[in-house]
Scaffold this active site. Structure first.
Site, PDB file in Angstrom:
ATOM      1  N   GLN A   1      -4.948  -1.406   9.334  1.00  0.00           N
ATOM      2  CA  GLN A   1      -4.868  -2.754   8.762  1.00  0.00           C
ATOM      3  C   GLN A   1      -5.457  -3.766   9.746  1.00  0.00           C
ATOM      4  OE1 GLN A   1      -3.529  -3.476   5.594  1.00  0.00           O
ATOM      5  NE2 GLN A   1      -4.352  -5.504   5.961  1.00  0.00           N
TER       6      GLN A   1
ATOM      7  N   ASP B   1     -11.487   2.762   3.353  1.00  0.00           N
ATOM      8  CA  ASP B   1     -11.871   1.348   3.280  1.00  0.00           C
ATOM      9  C   ASP B   1     -13.390   1.197   3.202  1.00  0.00           C
ATOM     10  OD1 ASP B   1     -10.038  -0.653   3.061  1.00  0.00           O
ATOM     11  OD2 ASP B   1      -9.672  -0.886   5.211  1.00  0.00           O
TER      12      ASP B   1
ATOM     13  N   LYS C   1       0.850  -1.203   0.000  1.00  0.00           N
ATOM     14  CA  LYS C   1       0.000   0.000   0.000  1.00  0.00           C
ATOM     15  C   LYS C   1       0.878   1.243   0.000  1.00  0.00           C
ATOM     16  CE  LYS C   1      -3.957  -2.300   2.038  1.00  0.00           C
ATOM     17  NZ  LYS C   1      -4.671  -2.769   3.215  1.00  0.00           N
TER      18      LYS C   1
END
Ligand code: NAP
Length: 297
Positions: free
Chosen positions: A99, A122, A55
């Site tokens: 995460q 997200d 990422k």
């Protein structure tokens, strides 16, 4: 026998990243705005470390601001929430991603709830899920968003198609179904309690499998000509049933070799849906940066 077109998610994602990099360059030149993504990793889960590194690298390659916060596994929930709060109010950061999984002593729901919906790249907050379900502009979860791009590229107009989504997680199945519904598909959501799943799947023009069970969807479940999107990522022994020194390979939720003889198009695993996720994360970060700065879409 005709074979399905193999949907090349890797190539599609590479083109998408190029488009995003061009948009980032234009935002810098025309508005002095550099979209920024902050990724937070708690603990040392090896798979999470790989994802977080990718990422960060892809964010930088797109010309964006990237910051990675690596916290020790014993970080308290209060410390993590304080960092999220700080990132929520940092003007250089437009996307905040924690995460998952986080260590057991931290509530995933509490972490999601702490993220500002405007920076929730997200798409996991209740606010963004509600906005998606209500047909309002939202930040939508990255993997389903990527699946929609592949489907639109493959099929063009999706209106009126019969879609079956197998799986109902908040991360994947539910937002996938909402996105298909927003595209005027007729949507069925199947799950572990669905009766006669093969018959349900056979009705679909579009099958999205997001289950986590290796090669579950068989050829005789699939209507000839259907488009099959395989989200599953499963590791199985390399030479099934044989002594192989612990070697494994990745497979999806779809029995690829047999289903490709029935479907009109299918995503492989790896190289299908997987590469789309980070590309869509970058796209969401750019979208968040524009909305936070009042720049029109
Ligand atoms: P999840 O939270 O475990 O959800 C799995 C879903 O599958 C549940 O809704 C479950 O139903 C359903 N299910 C389980 N067994 C079933 C069966 N025998 N028949 C029908 N439905 C069944 O998983 P997830 O996070 O949605 O992820 C699904 C898969 O996609 C995993 O392999 C994951 O690794 C992969 N994934 C890939 C990406 C990517 O490519 N970047 C991103 C996200 C996920 P119930 O609700 O009834 O239990």
């Amino acid at each position: 026998m005709t074979q399905a077109a193999i949907i090349d998610g890797k190539a599609f994602a590479a083109r998408l990243r190029q488009t995003i990099a061009a948009e980032v360059a234009a935002l810098k030149a025309e508005h002095g705005l550099t979209p920024g993504l902050a990724v937070v990793l708690v603990g040392e889960d090896p798979a999470s470390q790989v994802y977080v590194r990718s990422k960060g690298e892809q964010t930088l390659e797109a010309g964006m601001h990237s910051e990675t916060h690596r916290l020790p596994a014993e970080t308290s929930q209060a410390e993590l929430l304080a960092l999220v709060e700080r990132l929520n109010s940092d003007p250089a950061v437009h996307g905040v991603l924690v995460q998952f999984p986080v260590p057991d002593h931290i509530s995933q729901a509490a972490v999601v709830a702490a993220i500002s919906p405007d920076k929730d790249v997200d798409g996991l907050t209740v606010a963004n899920a509600g906005r998606l379900a209500s047909g309002l502009p939202a930040l939508t979860p990255c993997t389903p968003t990527g699946c929609m791009m592949l489907l639109r590229d493959q099929l063009g107009e999706l209106s009126g198609k019969r879609a079956v989504v197998i799986g109902r997680s908040n991360l994947m199945g539910k937002p996938m179904a909402q996105l298909l519904l927003a595209a005027d598909c007729t949507v069925t959501i199947a799950h572990s309690r669905t009766k006669d799943l093969p018959a349900v799947v056979r009705e679909a023009d579009i099958v999205v499998a997001a289950v986590g069970r290796p090669q579950m969807v068989k050829a005789d479940w699939v209507k000839p000509g259907a488009v099959v999107i395989d989200v599953g990522i499963n590791r199985i022994p390399k030479d099934d049933g044989q002594e192989n020194g612990g070697k494994t390979r990745l497979v999806g939720d779809v029995a690829f070799d047999e289903v490709k003889a029935v479907a009109s198009a299918i995503t492989p695993v790896p190289g299908g849906v997987g590469p789309m996720t980070i590309a869509c994360l970058l796209a969401n970060t750019v979208l968040a940066a524009k909305r936070l700065n009042g720049i029109g879409e």
